[in-house]
Motif scaffolding. Sequence first.
Motif, PDB file in Angstrom:
ATOM      1  N   TRP A  68       0.875  -1.170   0.000  1.00  0.00           N
ATOM      2  CA  TRP A  68       0.000   0.000   0.000  1.00  0.00           C
ATOM      3  C   TRP A  68       0.909   1.217   0.000  1.00  0.00           C
ATOM      4  N   ARG A  69       0.646   2.173  -0.879  1.00  0.00           N
ATOM      5  CA  ARG A  69       1.407   3.426  -0.913  1.00  0.00           C
ATOM      6  C   ARG A  69       0.553   4.509  -0.284  1.00  0.00           C
ATOM      7  N   HIS A  70       1.103   5.130   0.743  1.00  0.00           N
ATOM      8  CA  HIS A  70       0.413   6.205   1.453  1.00  0.00           C
ATOM      9  C   HIS A  70       0.960   7.548   0.981  1.00  0.00           C
ATOM     10  N   PHE A  71       0.080   8.524   0.898  1.00  0.00           N
ATOM     11  CA  PHE A  71       0.478   9.858   0.464  1.00  0.00           C
ATOM     12  C   PHE A  71      -0.315  10.899   1.237  1.00  0.00           C
ATOM     13  N   CYS A  72       0.198  12.107   1.248  1.00  0.00           N
ATOM     14  CA  CYS A  72      -0.484  13.222   1.897  1.00  0.00           C
ATOM     15  C   CYS A  72      -1.621  13.689   0.998  1.00  0.00           C
ATOM     16  N   PRO A  73      -2.859  13.752   1.508  1.00  0.00           N
ATOM     17  CA  PRO A  73      -3.980  14.200   0.671  1.00  0.00           C
ATOM     18  C   PRO A  73      -3.977  15.709   0.422  1.00  0.00           C
ATOM     19  N   VAL A  74      -3.139  16.439   1.136  1.00  0.00           N
ATOM     20  CA  VAL A  74      -3.069  17.889   0.943  1.00  0.00           C
ATOM     21  C   VAL A  74      -2.114  18.237  -0.204  1.00  0.00           C
ATOM     22  N   CYS A  75      -0.860  17.741  -0.123  1.00  0.00           N
ATOM     23  CA  CYS A  75       0.139  18.109  -1.136  1.00  0.00           C
ATOM     24  C   CYS A  75       0.466  16.991  -2.115  1.00  0.00           C
ATOM     25  N   GLY A  76       0.043  15.768  -1.818  1.00  0.00           N
ATOM     26  CA  GLY A  76       0.290  14.643  -2.715  1.00  0.00           C
ATOM     27  C   GLY A  76       1.635  13.963  -2.542  1.00  0.00           C
ATOM     28  N   PHE A  80       4.825   7.046   2.669  1.00  0.00           N
ATOM     29  CA  PHE A  80       5.505   5.774   2.928  1.00  0.00           C
ATOM     30  C   PHE A  80       4.815   4.662   2.156  1.00  0.00           C
ATOM     31  N   MET A  81       5.503   3.516   2.089  1.00  0.00           N
ATOM     32  CA  MET A  81       4.914   2.293   1.549  1.00  0.00           C
ATOM     33  C   MET A  81       4.798   1.316   2.700  1.00  0.00           C
ATOM     34  N   GLU A  82       3.672   0.615   2.754  1.00  0.00           N
ATOM     35  CA  GLU A  82       3.416  -0.322   3.841  1.00  0.00           C
ATOM     36  C   GLU A  82       3.250  -1.726   3.272  1.00  0.00           C
ATOM     37  N   TYR A  83       3.934  -2.686   3.885  1.00  0.00           N
ATOM     38  CA  TYR A  83       3.851  -4.093   3.509  1.00  0.00           C
ATOM     39  C   TYR A  83       3.256  -4.862   4.687  1.00  0.00           C
ATOM     40  N   PRO A  84       1.930  -5.018   4.742  1.00  0.00           N
ATOM     41  CA  PRO A  84       1.289  -5.671   5.888  1.00  0.00           C
ATOM     42  C   PRO A  84       1.799  -7.084   6.171  1.00  0.00           C
ATOM     43  N   THR A  86       4.795  -8.347   5.767  1.00  0.00           N
ATOM     44  CA  THR A  86       6.146  -8.411   6.340  1.00  0.00           C
ATOM     45  C   THR A  86       6.313  -7.494   7.545  1.00  0.00           C
ATOM     46  N   GLY A  87       5.363  -6.571   7.743  1.00  0.00           N
ATOM     47  CA  GLY A  87       5.481  -5.625   8.843  1.00  0.00           C
ATOM     48  C   GLY A  87       6.520  -4.545   8.595  1.00  0.00           C
ATOM     49  N   GLU A  88       6.822  -4.295   7.324  1.00  0.00           N
ATOM     50  CA  GLU A  88       7.815  -3.278   6.994  1.00  0.00           C
ATOM     51  C   GLU A  88       7.161  -2.011   6.460  1.00  0.00           C
ATOM     52  N   ILE A  89       7.879  -0.908   6.672  1.00  0.00           N
ATOM     53  CA  ILE A  89       7.495   0.406   6.167  1.00  0.00           C
ATOM     54  C   ILE A  89       8.684   0.953   5.371  1.00  0.00           C
ATOM     55  N   ASP A  90       8.444   1.380   4.141  1.00  0.00           N
ATOM     56  CA  ASP A  90       9.485   1.999   3.322  1.00  0.00           C
ATOM     57  C   ASP A  90       9.259   3.511   3.332  1.00  0.00           C
ATOM     58  N   VAL A  91      10.235   4.237   3.818  1.00  0.00           N
ATOM     59  CA  VAL A  91      10.134   5.693   3.908  1.00  0.00           C
ATOM     60  C   VAL A  91      11.075   6.304   2.869  1.00  0.00           C
ATOM     61  N   PRO A  92      10.568   7.200   2.003  1.00  0.00           N
ATOM     62  CA  PRO A  92      11.439   7.803   0.996  1.00  0.00           C
ATOM     63  C   PRO A  92      12.517   8.673   1.638  1.00  0.00           C
ATOM     64  N   LEU A  93      13.753   8.518   1.155  1.00  0.00           N
ATOM     65  CA  LEU A  93      14.862   9.290   1.733  1.00  0.00           C
ATOM     66  C   LEU A  93      14.646  10.785   1.615  1.00  0.00           C
ATOM     67  N   GLY A  94      14.005  11.225   0.545  1.00  0.00           N
ATOM     68  CA  GLY A  94      13.776  12.648   0.350  1.00  0.00           C
ATOM     69  C   GLY A  94      12.814  13.264   1.343  1.00  0.00           C
ATOM     70  N   ALA A  95      12.108  12.438   2.125  1.00  0.00           N
ATOM     71  CA  ALA A  95      11.148  12.942   3.106  1.00  0.00           C
ATOM     72  C   ALA A  95      11.786  13.218   4.469  1.00  0.00           C
TER      73      ALA A  95
END
Length: 138
Positions: A68-76, A80-84, A86-95
Amino acid sequence: MDTVQEGGCACGAVRFRVGAAPRRVGMCHCMTCRRIHGSAFGVYAVFERGDVEFSGRTEAWHSSSEAWRHFCPVCGSVAFMEYPDTGEIDVPLGAFDKSGLYEPAYELWCRRREPWLPAGVRTEYDEDRPRQPDGDTS
């Protein structure tokens, strides 16, 4: 380097705080990452779900059978990306608020990599990383 790091989306409506070092850090050249980042690749730090705290509301879409890819509904911005499974969260380095925190150790979907990007810098996978026998991809 401090273990606790913070960051957020472009407008500040979504914030996060991580309290541990990432399990791994990688670059992805898949078409989905290219399109959502508007760039030639995405770069993510991968954390255990329990090591990341979020504030603010996100929207999400099922971008693959695993994620699942999550995004801010205000700015887009990509939050993060969520992998239910595996229990992992991928956070973009640019954030992250600070730059230079983590260096990628591998690249995914190199068959989609732009030809002008250097090859052979880190471990490369033509597509996704192979899963380990216990389901872990580290």
